[in-house]
Every structure is written in structure tokens, then in C-alpha cells.
Design an enzyme around this catalytic site. Structure first.
Site, PDB file in Angstrom:
ATOM      1  N   MET A 136       0.810  -1.225   0.000  1.00 46.34           N
ATOM      2  CA  MET A 136       0.000   0.000   0.000  1.00 46.34           C
ATOM      3  C   MET A 136       0.843   1.275   0.000  1.00 46.34           C
ATOM      4  O   MET A 136       0.450   2.291   0.567  1.00 46.34           O
ATOM      5  CB  MET A 136      -0.959  -0.027   1.189  1.00 46.34           C
ATOM      6  CG  MET A 136      -1.906  -1.223   1.185  1.00 46.34           C
ATOM      7  SD  MET A 136      -2.862  -1.406  -0.340  1.00 46.34           S
ATOM      8  CE  MET A 136      -4.090  -0.138  -0.079  1.00 46.34           C
ATOM      9  N   ARG A 137       1.997   1.229  -0.656  1.00 42.12           N
ATOM     10  CA  ARG A 137       2.841   2.418  -0.793  1.00 42.12           C
ATOM     11  C   ARG A 137       3.115   2.669  -2.262  1.00 42.12           C
ATOM     12  O   ARG A 137       3.215   1.702  -3.040  1.00 42.12           O
ATOM     13  CB  ARG A 137       4.186   2.219  -0.075  1.00 42.12           C
ATOM     14  CG  ARG A 137       4.051   1.907   1.397  1.00 42.12           C
ATOM     15  CD  ARG A 137       3.769   3.146   2.196  1.00 42.12           C
ATOM     16  NE  ARG A 137       3.615   2.846   3.622  1.00 42.12           N
ATOM     17  CZ  ARG A 137       3.384   3.784   4.536  1.00 42.12           C
ATOM     18  NH1 ARG A 137       3.274   5.059   4.188  1.00 42.12           N
ATOM     19  NH2 ARG A 137       3.243   3.464   5.803  1.00 42.12           N
ATOM     20  N   ASN A 158       1.859  -4.580 -10.274  1.00 40.15           N
ATOM     21  CA  ASN A 158       0.965  -4.284  -9.149  1.00 40.15           C
ATOM     22  C   ASN A 158      -0.421  -4.843  -9.439  1.00 40.15           C
ATOM     23  O   ASN A 158      -0.825  -4.931 -10.601  1.00 40.15           O
ATOM     24  CB  ASN A 158       0.873  -2.759  -8.962  1.00 40.15           C
ATOM     25  CG  ASN A 158      -0.002  -2.381  -7.786  1.00 40.15           C
ATOM     26  OD1 ASN A 158       0.079  -2.975  -6.708  1.00 40.15           O
ATOM     27  ND2 ASN A 158      -0.855  -1.388  -7.982  1.00 40.15           N
ATOM     28  N   HIS A 160      -4.436  -4.066  -8.650  1.00 31.33           N
ATOM     29  CA  HIS A 160      -5.284  -2.976  -8.179  1.00 31.33           C
ATOM     30  C   HIS A 160      -6.745  -3.446  -8.131  1.00 31.33           C
ATOM     31  O   HIS A 160      -7.234  -4.060  -9.077  1.00 31.33           O
ATOM     32  CB  HIS A 160      -5.143  -1.759  -9.099  1.00 31.33           C
ATOM     33  CG  HIS A 160      -5.951  -0.606  -8.622  1.00 31.33           C
ATOM     34  ND1 HIS A 160      -5.571   0.157  -7.544  1.00 31.33           N
ATOM     35  CD2 HIS A 160      -7.147  -0.116  -9.027  1.00 31.33           C
ATOM     36  CE1 HIS A 160      -6.493   1.072  -7.317  1.00 31.33           C
ATOM     37  NE2 HIS A 160      -7.467   0.929  -8.201  1.00 31.33           N
TER      38      HIS A 160
HETATM   39  C1  GAR Z   1      -6.109  -6.515  -2.644  1.00 35.85           C
HETATM   40  O1  GAR Z   1      -7.484  -6.313  -2.830  1.00 35.85           O
HETATM   41  C2  GAR Z   1      -5.329  -5.661  -3.630  1.00 35.85           C
HETATM   42  O2  GAR Z   1      -5.953  -5.507  -4.869  1.00 35.85           O
HETATM   43  C3  GAR Z   1      -5.266  -4.353  -2.895  1.00 35.85           C
HETATM   44  O3  GAR Z   1      -5.065  -4.687  -1.546  1.00 35.85           O
HETATM   45  C4  GAR Z   1      -5.655  -5.967  -1.287  1.00 35.85           C
HETATM   46  C5  GAR Z   1      -4.603  -6.844  -0.652  1.00 35.85           C
HETATM   47  O4  GAR Z   1      -5.149  -8.050  -0.217  1.00 35.85           O
HETATM   48  N1  GAR Z   1      -4.193  -3.529  -3.380  1.00 35.85           N
HETATM   49  C6  GAR Z   1      -4.259  -2.210  -3.448  1.00 35.85           C
HETATM   50  O5  GAR Z   1      -5.229  -1.565  -3.100  1.00 35.85           O
HETATM   51  C7  GAR Z   1      -3.024  -1.539  -3.986  1.00 35.85           C
HETATM   52  N2  GAR Z   1      -3.212  -0.129  -4.083  1.00 35.85           N
HETATM   53  P1  GAR Z   1      -4.191  -9.236   0.222  1.00 35.85           P
HETATM   54  O6  GAR Z   1      -3.174  -8.664   1.222  1.00 35.85           O
HETATM   55  O7  GAR Z   1      -5.109 -10.208   0.868  1.00 35.85           O
HETATM   56  O8  GAR Z   1      -3.514  -9.781  -1.006  1.00 35.85           O
END
Ligand code: GAR
Length: 240
Positions: A136-137, A158, A160
Site C-alpha cells: 500500500m505504498r 501491481n 489494483h
Molecule cells: C487486494 O485487494 C489488492 O488488490 C489491494 O489490496 C488488497 C490486498 O489483499 N491492493 C491495493 O489496493 C493496492 N493499491 P491481500 O493482502 O489479501 O492480497
């Protein structure tokens, strides 16, 4: 068989995408192996998942580094020797420097200081591809240019939680829900100098039924993410 793709992973949380990639590697569904898992937050479940799979882990505590930068008398003294502000400002598309120069410069410098620590960890591994699995960075050009070093171009992927270019940022499923979308989805893309703006590698969509809650949308979305991410990594492995 071609040599396996060496994948570095970065996470911030639960790591269910990481788990999907670990499982795909272990079951031979993709020609890849994970060489490390790094996190910007200590103690998260994703780190446990990596350790359980016998993967090296490390933590670069962004929150602590940013707090230390705020307290520092001279943040410039913490910057890496090869930091060049003009180069970064000429490339970055993350912050509006005209709007609030002091705030923007603090953002860039504090992130570069954290990124140097990430690079110090990552550079000890032989890695073909860096996969952000719920990391998340955002990255400044300082970091991106030190990963994308070879002529083959993009090496950071990445995932998203939205159908980009709709709903970039940190709450893709939340925005999909609040907008009243009838279709949601997820996107795997390469990371460039903007936020969620890089070339798209793959997408998967799902229908949102009347009455679906945000939790329903997240759950449907994650199911799609777990299929999409390994498939995109395999696409990269095969295109080498
Ligand atoms: C996922 O939904 C991913 O798409 C999102 O964080 C979640 C992580 O879940 N990523 C973002 O928002 C990136 N900006 P996880 O830790 O269970 O894989």
C-alpha cells in the site's frame, strides 16, 4: 524447461494474493519461484504466510521512517548519496509540487529514504520481477529506476482492486461500491511514475448484484485477483 522466473514480493497486510502466488508456484501452475517477501508493516499475516512457505522475509517500517523524518533537524542528511531532486521532480507524477512545495518535497524525500532501505534488502537477491501483492505504498522514480535497470523495461507489477483507469488510489472496491457500479473488477499493471497509471497486463471483471454489500464486492474481487495475478506472472515468465 526454462529457468524459473525469480519473483520478489512486497506486501502490507493479509497476503491472500501472496498466498495465491505461493500456491501457484508450489503446484507448478506457473514457472516462477518467490525469492523474498518484504513488508512495510511488521507483524502482518502475509509475513507469516511467507515464513510458512520457507520464503525469506524482511520489514522496512515506513511509518517509523516517516516519523523519524518528521523529527529530523535536517532531512537532507538522511537522503542517499545518489539522490538527485531535479531528476525525481522531472519524472514523478505522484504529487503536485506547485500546490504545496514543502509538503511535496517532504513526501518525496521521506519515501526515498524508505525506498533506499527497501533497495538495500532487495539488492541482495537475484530477482527478475518485483510483484506488489497488496503493497500500500507508491514508489518514487528513485526506486523505480533502480529496479527497472535493464533494457527489457518494466519489472514491477501491481494488482489494483478496480478496472483501471477507473478508481485509482487506495480504495478501489470501496469506490466501486459507492459509485453504484454494476460491474467491478481488478487489474494487474506495470508500475510507472504515476499512481496506478502503468501499462495494463490483465483484467478480470465480475457482476455486482442488487443488494451486494461492500464485503460481497471485496470477496468477489479477491476471488478474481487470485486467478489473475498468477496468470499475469506466467505471461511475464513466458514472454522472457
Ligand atoms: C487486494 O485487494 C489488492 O488488490 C489491494 O489490496 C488488497 C490486498 O489483499 N491492493 C491495493 O489496493 C493496492 N493499491 P491481500 O493482502 O489479501 O492480497
Amino acid at each position: 524447461m526454462a529457468e524459473k522466473l525469480k519473483v520478489g514480493t512486497l506486501i502490507s497486510g493479509g497476503g491472500t494474493n501472496l498466498q495465491a502466488i505461493i500456491d501457484a508456484c508450489n503446484q507448478g501452475r506457473i514457472d516462477a519461484q518467490i525469492v523474498f517477501t518484504g513488508s512495510d508493516v511488521d507483524g502482518v499475516k502475509g509475513l507469516e504466510r511467507a515464513k510458512k512457505a520457507g520464503i525469506d522475509t524482511f520489514v522496512v517500517d515506513y511509518a517509523r521512517i516517516i516519523a523519524d523524518c518528521r523529527k529530523a533537524r535536517d532531512i537532507d542528511s538522511l537522503l542517499p548519496k545518489d539522490f538527485d531532486l531535479d531528476v525525481i521532480l522531472g519524472k514523478q507524477r505522484l504529487v503536485d509540487v506547485e500546490k504545496n512545495r514543502e509538503k511535496a518535497l517532504f513526501f518525496i524525500k521521506s519515501r526515498v529514504i524508505a525506498e533506499r532501505q527497501l533497495l538495500d534488502n532487495i539488492e541482495s537477491y537475484d530477482m527478475d520481477l518485483l510483484v506488489l501483492a497488496g503493497f500500500m505504498r507508491v514508489f518514487t522514480p528513485y526506486f523505480i529506476d533502480r529496479i527497472n535497470t535493464n533494457a527489457s523495461g518494466h519489472r514491477i507489477m501491481n494488482i489494483h482492486p478496480a478496472l483501471l483507469p477507473a478508481f485509482p488510489g487506495t480504495d478501489g472496491y470501496g469506490e466501486t461500491f459507492r459509485y453504484g457500479c454494476k460491474i467491478g473488477g481488478c487489474t494487474v499493471h506495470f508500475v510507472d511514475y504515476g499512481e496506478d497509471t502503468g501499462p495494463i497486463i490483465g483484467q478480470k471483471a465480475f457482476e455486482i448484484a442488487d443488494g451486494d454489500t461492500l464485503e460481497d464486492i471485496k470477496s468477489k474481487g479477491l476471488q478474481k485477483e487470485w486467478e489473475l495475478y498468477p496468470a499475469c506472472i506466467q505471461k511475464f515468465a513466458q514472454s522472457r
